[in-house]
Design a protein around this motif. Structure first.
Motif, PDB file in Angstrom:
ATOM      1  N   GLU A   1      -2.841 -13.626 -33.450  1.00 47.47           N
ATOM      2  CA  GLU A   1      -4.059 -13.167 -33.788  1.00 47.47           C
ATOM      3  C   GLU A   1      -3.702 -12.129 -35.163  1.00 47.47           C
ATOM      4  O   GLU A   1      -4.466 -12.176 -36.095  1.00 47.47           O
ATOM      5  CB  GLU A   1      -4.618 -12.291 -32.934  1.00 47.47           C
ATOM      6  CG  GLU A   1      -5.363 -13.133 -31.873  1.00 47.47           C
ATOM      7  CD  GLU A   1      -6.428 -14.207 -32.266  1.00 47.47           C
ATOM      8  OE1 GLU A   1      -7.090 -13.596 -33.260  1.00 47.47           O
ATOM      9  OE2 GLU A   1      -6.453 -15.301 -31.973  1.00 47.47           O
ATOM     10  N   LEU A   2      -2.838 -11.209 -35.011  1.00 44.63           N
ATOM     11  CA  LEU A   2      -2.348 -10.444 -36.038  1.00 44.63           C
ATOM     12  C   LEU A   2      -2.048 -11.146 -37.480  1.00 44.63           C
ATOM     13  O   LEU A   2      -2.495 -10.822 -38.608  1.00 44.63           O
ATOM     14  CB  LEU A   2      -1.195  -9.549 -35.655  1.00 44.63           C
ATOM     15  CG  LEU A   2      -1.430  -8.508 -34.684  1.00 44.63           C
ATOM     16  CD1 LEU A   2      -0.149  -7.676 -34.301  1.00 44.63           C
ATOM     17  CD2 LEU A   2      -2.667  -7.609 -35.048  1.00 44.63           C
TER      18      LEU A   2
ATOM     19  N   LEU B   1       4.191 -13.365 -22.286  1.00 48.09           N
ATOM     20  CA  LEU B   1       3.501 -14.653 -22.563  1.00 48.09           C
ATOM     21  C   LEU B   1       2.457 -14.189 -23.846  1.00 48.09           C
ATOM     22  O   LEU B   1       2.293 -14.885 -24.580  1.00 48.09           O
ATOM     23  CB  LEU B   1       2.775 -15.405 -21.361  1.00 48.09           C
ATOM     24  CG  LEU B   1       1.975 -16.339 -21.562  1.00 48.09           C
ATOM     25  CD1 LEU B   1       3.000 -17.497 -21.952  1.00 48.09           C
ATOM     26  CD2 LEU B   1       1.236 -16.812 -20.322  1.00 48.09           C
ATOM     27  N   VAL B   2       1.766 -13.065 -23.410  1.00 47.55           N
ATOM     28  CA  VAL B   2       0.722 -12.489 -24.227  1.00 47.55           C
ATOM     29  C   VAL B   2       1.096 -11.869 -25.642  1.00 47.55           C
ATOM     30  O   VAL B   2       0.416 -12.072 -26.441  1.00 47.55           O
ATOM     31  CB  VAL B   2       0.390 -11.183 -23.546  1.00 47.55           C
ATOM     32  CG1 VAL B   2      -0.675 -10.353 -24.519  1.00 47.55           C
ATOM     33  CG2 VAL B   2      -0.575 -11.794 -22.276  1.00 47.55           C
ATOM     34  N   VAL B   3       2.489 -11.702 -25.659  1.00 51.80           N
ATOM     35  CA  VAL B   3       2.991 -11.516 -27.101  1.00 51.80           C
ATOM     36  C   VAL B   3       2.765 -12.087 -28.294  1.00 51.80           C
ATOM     37  O   VAL B   3       2.111 -11.895 -29.147  1.00 51.80           O
ATOM     38  CB  VAL B   3       4.373 -10.961 -27.019  1.00 51.80           C
ATOM     39  CG1 VAL B   3       4.903 -10.240 -28.272  1.00 51.80           C
ATOM     40  CG2 VAL B   3       4.619  -9.743 -26.049  1.00 51.80           C
TER      41      VAL B   3
ATOM     42  N   GLU C   1       0.389 -14.583 -28.294  1.00 50.91           N
ATOM     43  CA  GLU C   1      -0.938 -14.671 -28.836  1.00 50.91           C
ATOM     44  C   GLU C   1      -1.379 -13.395 -29.494  1.00 50.91           C
ATOM     45  O   GLU C   1      -2.243 -13.615 -30.343  1.00 50.91           O
ATOM     46  CB  GLU C   1      -1.923 -14.558 -27.288  1.00 50.91           C
ATOM     47  CG  GLU C   1      -1.657 -15.469 -26.348  1.00 50.91           C
ATOM     48  CD  GLU C   1      -1.906 -16.787 -26.804  1.00 50.91           C
ATOM     49  OE1 GLU C   1      -2.775 -17.153 -27.466  1.00 50.91           O
ATOM     50  OE2 GLU C   1      -0.939 -17.918 -26.536  1.00 50.91           O
ATOM     51  N   VAL C   2      -0.966 -12.006 -29.384  1.00 49.12           N
ATOM     52  CA  VAL C   2      -1.217 -11.048 -30.245  1.00 49.12           C
ATOM     53  C   VAL C   2      -0.724 -11.183 -31.568  1.00 49.12           C
ATOM     54  O   VAL C   2      -1.362 -10.905 -32.352  1.00 49.12           O
ATOM     55  CB  VAL C   2      -0.664  -9.644 -29.374  1.00 49.12           C
ATOM     56  CG1 VAL C   2      -0.973  -8.432 -30.479  1.00 49.12           C
ATOM     57  CG2 VAL C   2      -1.336  -9.480 -28.144  1.00 49.12           C
TER      58      VAL C   2
ATOM     59  N   TYR D   1       4.507  -9.815 -13.749  1.00 45.92           N
ATOM     60  CA  TYR D   1       4.294  -9.042 -14.567  1.00 45.92           C
ATOM     61  C   TYR D   1       4.769  -9.191 -15.941  1.00 45.92           C
ATOM     62  O   TYR D   1       4.202  -9.097 -17.098  1.00 45.92           O
ATOM     63  CB  TYR D   1       4.062  -7.421 -14.277  1.00 45.92           C
ATOM     64  CG  TYR D   1       3.003  -7.349 -12.887  1.00 45.92           C
ATOM     65  CD1 TYR D   1       1.856  -6.928 -13.305  1.00 45.92           C
ATOM     66  CD2 TYR D   1       3.574  -7.114 -11.630  1.00 45.92           C
ATOM     67  CE1 TYR D   1       0.916  -6.721 -12.348  1.00 45.92           C
ATOM     68  CE2 TYR D   1       2.570  -7.102 -10.761  1.00 45.92           C
ATOM     69  CZ  TYR D   1       1.176  -6.587 -11.183  1.00 45.92           C
ATOM     70  OH  TYR D   1       0.374  -6.545  -9.975  1.00 45.92           O
TER      71      TYR D   1
ATOM     72  N   VAL E   1       2.538 -21.430 -27.396  1.00 46.33           N
ATOM     73  CA  VAL E   1       3.248 -21.440 -26.219  1.00 46.33           C
ATOM     74  C   VAL E   1       4.116 -22.446 -25.843  1.00 46.33           C
ATOM     75  O   VAL E   1       4.925 -22.126 -24.925  1.00 46.33           O
ATOM     76  CB  VAL E   1       1.848 -21.014 -25.253  1.00 46.33           C
ATOM     77  CG1 VAL E   1       0.992 -22.147 -24.890  1.00 46.33           C
ATOM     78  CG2 VAL E   1       2.646 -20.313 -23.927  1.00 46.33           C
TER      79      VAL E   1
ATOM     80  N   ALA F   1       6.512 -11.841 -17.031  1.00 45.99           N
ATOM     81  CA  ALA F   1       5.918 -13.099 -17.660  1.00 45.99           C
ATOM     82  C   ALA F   1       5.012 -13.002 -18.468  1.00 45.99           C
ATOM     83  O   ALA F   1       4.702 -13.371 -19.268  1.00 45.99           O
ATOM     84  CB  ALA F   1       6.123 -13.995 -16.252  1.00 45.99           C
ATOM     85  N   ILE F   2       3.935 -12.362 -17.691  1.00 45.04           N
ATOM     86  CA  ILE F   2       2.522 -12.529 -18.211  1.00 45.04           C
ATOM     87  C   ILE F   2       2.805 -11.461 -19.572  1.00 45.04           C
ATOM     88  O   ILE F   2       1.962 -12.020 -20.718  1.00 45.04           O
ATOM     89  CB  ILE F   2       1.684 -11.848 -17.306  1.00 45.04           C
ATOM     90  CG1 ILE F   2       1.240 -12.863 -16.406  1.00 45.04           C
ATOM     91  CG2 ILE F   2       0.251 -11.587 -18.218  1.00 45.04           C
ATOM     92  CD1 ILE F   2       0.441 -12.122 -15.259  1.00 45.04           C
ATOM     93  N   ALA F   3       3.125 -10.293 -19.514  1.00 47.03           N
ATOM     94  CA  ALA F   3       3.149  -9.546 -20.741  1.00 47.03           C
ATOM     95  C   ALA F   3       4.047 -10.239 -21.833  1.00 47.03           C
ATOM     96  O   ALA F   3       3.602 -10.188 -22.874  1.00 47.03           O
ATOM     97  CB  ALA F   3       4.065  -8.084 -20.486  1.00 47.03           C
TER      98      ALA F   3
ATOM     99  N   ALA G   1       9.908  -1.903 -23.861  1.00 50.61           N
ATOM    100  CA  ALA G   1       8.650  -1.439 -23.165  1.00 50.61           C
ATOM    101  C   ALA G   1       8.361  -2.391 -21.891  1.00 50.61           C
ATOM    102  O   ALA G   1       7.978  -2.036 -20.788  1.00 50.61           O
ATOM    103  CB  ALA G   1       7.411  -1.679 -24.307  1.00 50.61           C
ATOM    104  N   LEU G   2       8.847  -3.626 -22.259  1.00 48.18           N
ATOM    105  CA  LEU G   2       8.381  -4.673 -21.354  1.00 48.18           C
ATOM    106  C   LEU G   2       9.272  -4.908 -20.277  1.00 48.18           C
ATOM    107  O   LEU G   2       8.901  -5.293 -18.821  1.00 48.18           O
ATOM    108  CB  LEU G   2       8.222  -6.208 -21.895  1.00 48.18           C
ATOM    109  CG  LEU G   2       6.931  -6.118 -22.980  1.00 48.18           C
ATOM    110  CD1 LEU G   2       6.717  -7.587 -23.548  1.00 48.18           C
ATOM    111  CD2 LEU G   2       5.838  -5.512 -22.413  1.00 48.18           C
TER     112      LEU G   2
ATOM    113  N   PHE H   1       8.712 -15.545 -21.410  1.00 44.81           N
ATOM    114  CA  PHE H   1       7.802 -16.353 -22.072  1.00 44.81           C
ATOM    115  C   PHE H   1       7.562 -15.861 -23.413  1.00 44.81           C
ATOM    116  O   PHE H   1       6.521 -16.149 -24.167  1.00 44.81           O
ATOM    117  CB  PHE H   1       6.496 -16.702 -21.488  1.00 44.81           C
ATOM    118  CG  PHE H   1       6.514 -17.383 -20.003  1.00 44.81           C
ATOM    119  CD1 PHE H   1       6.946 -17.119 -19.188  1.00 44.81           C
ATOM    120  CD2 PHE H   1       5.992 -19.002 -20.214  1.00 44.81           C
ATOM    121  CE1 PHE H   1       7.059 -17.804 -18.003  1.00 44.81           C
ATOM    122  CE2 PHE H   1       5.994 -19.554 -19.141  1.00 44.81           C
ATOM    123  CZ  PHE H   1       6.635 -19.252 -17.845  1.00 44.81           C
TER     124      PHE H   1
END
Lengths: 308, 288, 254
Positions: free
Chosen positions: A121-122, A113-115, A117-118, A107, A234, A109-111, A99-100, A55
């Motif tokens: 924010e940055l 997906l989160v990238v 979002e981070v 796991y 997303v 997929a989520i990791a 890393a991922l 994702f």
């Protein structure tokens, strides 16, 4: 492989004729379709070939968009800025992948997906460089008319789509693609047979990142203005998956067809129901997953079998 | 003193987080399905409490009793009718399915309730409790206690009741459970129902503290992810530990880095945990 | 005597449990070694340590004069350590030929394309699967899949072949076929370490037998010596000379 390449060449040439219609609407639609195609093909490297439920498309797209935009703002010429954006996304995907890609299934997929979002924010907080939540305006070349501009970005996106397709065709019919298919079917068995699984997966992720990032950079120049929630949306990640699923995962033409079908649906259905835009997308995904999980072309088409 | 106050705030928040994550973790652990709908279920539960209070004066604590059976039924039917068809499909497909359903639900809520934040304000307010210099809003305190009680009830259900033991058995070894006469399909549906129940029931509690909007769904979902990974997947004690840990980390993170970095902080934590300690803080899985 | 594989004090722990404990073993080139022991003795774990699936908790694995203790499976494979799985693991959606070509390409250093295909076909002919070359691997019977595993491991051009219960689940005729294949492989000069429950197979095939019990190597010798060794007989508690297929061993493949 030669047949696929020939077919693709004809297809891209036909698409190249679209500007002759001279209609701004069709030009915009064509550019969007090509962009969707690139995002879908980029996802196909990691999602279709290697079978990893990534994702991360939105992360790469947004990163490329901001990298290209910031570079242009700092005076880098447009073409070079796009290349730099692609390269940065490639490098980012390499580090991220190391890393991922040790994670599997949900796991991973989520990791991934989160990238996005981070990153969003940055970018939001790096106000000096990116304009933060206010968004970023890109320089508009004043010596060009609106019409010639949209034609220019159409051809830019077409060129990127052609390059992405060539890369995907090459990967599918090479040792890389073969190794990725092994990984997709049974990763530990592939490892046992001598496939350097980490290297192969990271390579696929890098290709995925580079092309999605380049698409983001061209998009940024095309629309002249970007903001974090727009390019780190997303829905880019979800759309990439939906398009490939529509066209058939793992096939060479699947992502392109999927993008065309998806955009047609988007245009035909949603333009009239803006308020339930995402809801209809959701319904489409549900129906697709339930009834056509192997794509619209659920038949086994001849070009879907990549032989070594 | 300040850090004690922050710690207390974090624990209060953490109790609510535990309740958010327990059902999500249960569904993930037992069905191997990530229910993207979980966040929207929480929001929907929040709206239920909001309108029940605004229209009929029903206290949010009472709304929990209304929400629980409704959401259980919703989850049960959803699993039986749609999700069960894809239960053995690859991760990508099950994930896409619940994602699609969530897009529909959140879009529906957006149309029905608009994106404006709504705040459930109790009248009269419950006031603030002062414990040796640490100020604790009573409504928050009650919400936390209820959240922990709900989570505890789920734990008791799983460890003591017949159906709970069957759920745990299916989680540990589906084939063996099926051979021993457990109706796996029914257990799946009950589990999904329980997951929805926990989401729907935590909605009213959150509504008393945070403003409600359809846009909050993904935020709660993200927290549930992080808590699962922090505490370890599929265990109620894990969700409890993970929830409290996240609550405390967020409170101190807000103090040190500023509240605008809460998401970055918790997601960075998530990625670090996934990489270095994928079994969670407790280092074990299951309900044992 | 030169050694191809040398284990020095190899130990593998899972939590508090020592699945393999202080195993010393030298294997000379050309040997056919039978690795036997009751279920749960740690045989598969030992193979997993040699192939890099599990890292040895302590001890050293030397292969062909090189310390290979910390290598990953793909690195071990490229150095010439091939293995078959107790539970066969083909790439189900690929053709039989593609399965073997993959092994030739990634471990056997054969070039991608026609060269790998030709090599694959050669190995398929050897194991008698040539006519199935274009079928999907998932369409094979169990006996065929076991032979596919053999063809794959041969395509890796191994110096050492680790066979993990290649005969489990096969009927008598199929076992005989597999036996003659393994003899043929040994005749090519490939060193073989075979985990096997069928004593008939072990006794007729192996030049040497080593016995693992509770993770420890308790005996090593010729087949004749081993069947008379009281420690071995005790370890099996009358379960010796098992006639039929055995239940899968408890050790997982990770």
């Amino acid at each position: 492989m030669r047949k696929s390449a020939l077919l693709a060449a004809v297809l891209f040439l036909l698409v190249a004729l679209v500007p002759l219609a001279g209609d701004a609407y069709w030009l915009r639609l064509g550019t969007t379709m090509l962009m969707y195609g690139v995002i879908a093909m980029a996802w196909n490297f990691i999602g279709g070939l290697a079978g990893y439920p990534s994702f991360a498309s939105a992360a790469f797209f947004g990163l490329g968009a901001y990298a290209g935009a910031v570079a242009q703002k700092l005076g880098v010429p447009m073409g070079l800025a796009w290349t730099l954006a692609g390269a940065l996304s490639l490098a980012f995907a390499a580090l991220l992948g190391l890393a991922l890609l040790r994670l599997r299934g949900h796991y991973f997929a989520i990791a991934s997906l989160v990238v996005a979002e981070v990153l969003r924010e940055l970018v939001n907080s790096a106000t000096d460089l990116t304009g933060g939540g206010m968004g970023l305006n890109l320089p508009v070349p004043h010596d060009a008319t609106v019409a010639s501009q949209s034609e220019f970005f159409f051809y830019a996106m077409l060129a990127l789509a052609a390059i992405t397709f060539a890369a995907m065709l090459w990967a599918t019919h090479s040792k890389l693609g073969f190794g990725l298919r092994c990984i997709q079917q049974n990763e530990s068995a592939a490892d046992m047979l001598g496939v350097n699984t980490t290297l192969y997966k990271v390579a696929a992720f890098m290709l995925s990142g580079a092309f999605a990032g380049a698409a983001g950079a061209i998009y940024a120049s095309w629309v002249h203005y970007i903001e974090p929630p727009d390019v780190f949306d997303v829905l880019y990640s979800v759309k990439a998956i939906v398009m490939v699923l529509l066209g058939g995962a793992g096939s060479v033409f699947g992502p392109l067809f999927g993008a065309a079908i998806f955009l047609s649906l988007e245009e035909l259905v949603w333009r009239n129901y803006l308020q339930v835009h995402t809801g209809v997308l959701g319904l489409m995904i549900v129906l697709l997953v339930l009834f056509l999980p192997k794509g619209v072309f659920s038949l086994r088409l001849p070009w879907r079998k990549g032989k070594p | 003193m300040l850090s004690l106050q922050i710690l207390a705030n974090g624990l209060v928040l953490g109790g609510l987080y535990a309740c958010i994550a327990a059902g999500f973790s249960l569904v993930w652990g037992v069905l191997n399905v990530i229910n993207i709908l979980h966040g929207s279920f929480i929001v929907l539960g929040g709206y239920l409490a909001y309108y029940a209070y605004a229209q009929f004066g029903i206290h949010p604590f009472v709304s929990i009793l209304i929400a629980a059976p409704l959401f259980f039924a919703l989850g049960y039917i959803l699993q039986r009718s749609l999700i069960n068809r894809m239960i053995a499909a690859p991760v990508l497909l099950t994930l896409s399915l619940t994602f699609g359903l969530d897009l529909m639900l959140s879009n529906g809520m957006l149309v029905a309730f608009t994106a404006d934040f709504k705040k459930l304000t109790l009248d009269p307010p419950l006031g603030v409790l002062n414990l040796g210099g640490i100020a604790l809003p009573v409504d928050r305190l009650f919400a936390m206690v209820l959240a922990l009680a709900l989570t505890g009830l789920l734990y008791l259900l799983l460890s003591r009741s017949r159906i709970g033991r069957a759920i745990v058995a299916v989680r540990m070894d589906r084939e063996a459970a099926a051979l021993m006469g457990v109706n796996v399909k029914r257990i799946y549906a009950v589990t999904f129902g329980l997951g929805a129940l926990m989401a729907g029931a935590s909605g009213p509690l959150l509504a008393m503290i945070f403003p409600i909007s359809p846009l909050s769904g993904p935020v709660y979902l993200g927290k549930a992810f992080v808590i699962c990974v922090l505490g370890g997947l599929g265990s109620v004690p894990g969700a409890m530990i993970g929830g409290l840990a996240l609550g405390v980390v967020e409170s101190f993170g807000a103090l040190w880095f500023g509240p605008e970095h809460a998401i970055t902080l918790s997601f960075t934590l998530l990625i670090l945990m996934l990489l270095f300690r994928p079994t969670g803080l407790l280092g074990r899985t299951g309900y044992a | 005597m030169t050694t191809l594989l040398q284990l020095e004090g190899v130990t593998r722990q899972f939590g508090g449990l020592k699945a393999v404990s202080g195993v010393d073993l030298s294997v000379a080139p050309g040997e056919v070694i039978g690795l036997i022991g009751p279920n749960g003795a740690g045989k598969t774990t030992l193979v997993n340590v040699i192939t890099g699936v599990h890292r040895a908790s302590s001890g050293i694995v030397r292969f062909d004069g090189e310390d290979v203790t910390g290598l990953k499976p793909f690195q071990a494979a490229r150095r010439g350590i091939a293995r078959t799985f107790q539970i066969v693991q083909p790439f189900p959606e690929m053709t039989v030929a593609e399965n073997v070509a993959a092994a030739a390409m990634f471990a056997g250093a054969v070039r991608y394309g026609d060269e790998a295909n030709a090599e694959a076909l050669g190995h398929l002919r050897f194991v008698g699967l040539a006519e199935m070359a274009d079928k999907r691997a998932s369409s094979l019977t169990l006996a065929m899949r076991k032979r596919l595993e053999l063809a794959k491991s041969l395509a890796m051009r191994p110096k050492l072949l680790l066979l993990d219960e290649v005969n489990a689940g096969l009927n008598a005729t199929e076992v005989d076929h597999a036996l003659s294949l393994i003899r043929g492989i040994a005749a090519r000069g490939v060193t073989i370490l075979i985990i096997e429950h069928l004593m008939k197979v072990v006794l007729s095939l192996c030049t040497r037998i080593v016995v693992l019990h509770h993770g420890e190597l308790i005996a090593s010798g010729t087949p004749q010596e081993i069947v008379q060794d009281p420690r071995v007989i005790q370890a099996y508690l009358g379960r010796r000379y098992a006639a039929g297929g055995e239940a899968a061993e408890g050790q997982s493949h990770g």
